[in-house]
Design an enzyme around this catalytic site. Structure first.
Site, mmCIF file in Angstrom:
data_model
loop_
_atom_site.group_PDB
_atom_site.id
_atom_site.type_symbol
_atom_site.label_atom_id
_atom_site.label_comp_id
_atom_site.label_asym_id
_atom_site.label_seq_id
_atom_site.Cartn_x
_atom_site.Cartn_y
_atom_site.Cartn_z
ATOM 1 N N SER A 144 101.990 -64.080 70.449
ATOM 2 C CA SER A 144 103.307 -63.910 69.851
ATOM 3 C C SER A 144 104.045 -65.230 69.946
ATOM 4 O O SER A 144 103.742 -66.067 70.811
ATOM 5 C CB SER A 144 104.088 -62.822 70.600
ATOM 6 O OG SER A 144 105.452 -62.829 70.251
ATOM 7 N N TYR A 157 106.969 -58.840 78.657
ATOM 8 C CA TYR A 157 106.259 -58.968 77.384
ATOM 9 C C TYR A 157 105.971 -60.435 77.064
ATOM 10 O O TYR A 157 104.836 -60.803 76.737
ATOM 11 C CB TYR A 157 107.074 -58.341 76.254
ATOM 12 C CG TYR A 157 106.464 -58.590 74.890
ATOM 13 C CD1 TYR A 157 105.354 -57.862 74.466
ATOM 14 C CD2 TYR A 157 106.976 -59.563 74.033
ATOM 15 C CE1 TYR A 157 104.779 -58.094 73.229
ATOM 16 C CE2 TYR A 157 106.410 -59.801 72.786
ATOM 17 C CZ TYR A 157 105.311 -59.063 72.398
ATOM 18 O OH TYR A 157 104.736 -59.300 71.188
#
Length: 265
Positions: A144, A157
């Site tokens: 990401s 995350y």
């Protein structure tokens, strides 16, 4: 040169929707048989039927919760029982949570680390020897843009995706003498169910890409004879991720904090 995946099998985790389903469909379009892994068996069966009907390849749905510590060994057992060998692995499964760690649900946080990191490592280790020995396929991990800086309010995350980026780039170097192509893909905001799980679709994340755009970029990079170890999806995302590396850590942290948590936090 476009890679022909005919007579190979690709395993895609998190395959019931979004990027996973798109990877499965586009790899099938290139001739690969597909193993679809996710928790939602009904969606997997629907996707498998559509892939077989539209692309004429075999699609095998396997319902498995990757939050289980033994997920990798269970997956291996299931594939061996079916006589399936894997040449391509797409580590797509993962999810995020938004909010400060101090109020985060402990069990859900542990599941996120298990799915995003521990199961990804275990599945990669389980099948990497087969991938390297065959040498016709690819190893793809989905990280990401959150991997490139600390992410307040999404601390765990962001850290898991930083791990995925570092881990997969290292594997790319370790296997550089083999025919295996290894790539980490770092999408920014993408039109998937990710934001439904996180519980937000904040405009601060910027413009959204489609899963097809992200997967097309990944496959085009794999098609290159000399595959880069990682790619950021979206020109603006790539520029921003590159610039972060030039900033002092405290400045990058402050900027990320304002974007993710908002100016009043």
């Amino acid at each position: 040169m476009t890679i022909d995946f005919t007579a190979t099998t690709a395993l895609v985790t998190g395959a019931s929707s979004g990027l996973g389903a798109t990877f499965a469909t586009m790899l099938a379009d290139r001739g690969a048989d597909i193993v679809l892994v996710a928790r939602r068996e009904d969606r997997l069966r629907e996707l498998a039927a559509r892939i077989e009907a539209e692309h004429g390849v075999r699609a095998t749905p396997i319902a498995l919760d990757l939050a289980r510590p033994d997920a990798a060994s269970k997956l291996r057992e299931e594939l061996e029982a079916r006589g399936i060998r894997i040449q391509t692995l797409v580590n797509n499964a993962g999810f995020g949570m938004k909010g400060p760690l101090v109020t985060a649900d402990a069990a859900r946080t542990a599941e996120m680390v298990q799915v995003n990191v521990a199961s990804l490592v275990a599945i990669t280790r389980e099948f990497l020897p087969d991938l390297v020995a065959d040498g016709r396929g690819a190893l793809v991990s989905i990280a990401s843009t959150a991997a490139y800086q600390p992410c307040p309010d999404m601390a765990v995350y962001g850290a898991t995706k930083a791990f995925v980026l570092s881990f997969t780039e290292a594997i790319a170097y370790e296997t550089r003498e083999s025919g295996l192509r290894v790539l980490t893909v770092s999408p920014g905001a993408t039109r998937t169910e990710f934001f439904d799980v996180v519980g937000t679709e904040d405009a601060s994340v910027g413009s959204f890409q489609t899963p097809e755009q992200v997967v097309s970029l990944a496959l085009s990079r794999l098609d290159r004879r000399s595959t880069p170890p990682s790619v950021v999806a979206g020109r603006a995302n790539a520029v921003a991720s590159s610039l972060v590396g030039w900033l002092p850590r405290r400045v990058a942290l402050s900027m990320s904090g304002r974007v993710v948590t908002g100016p009043t936090r």
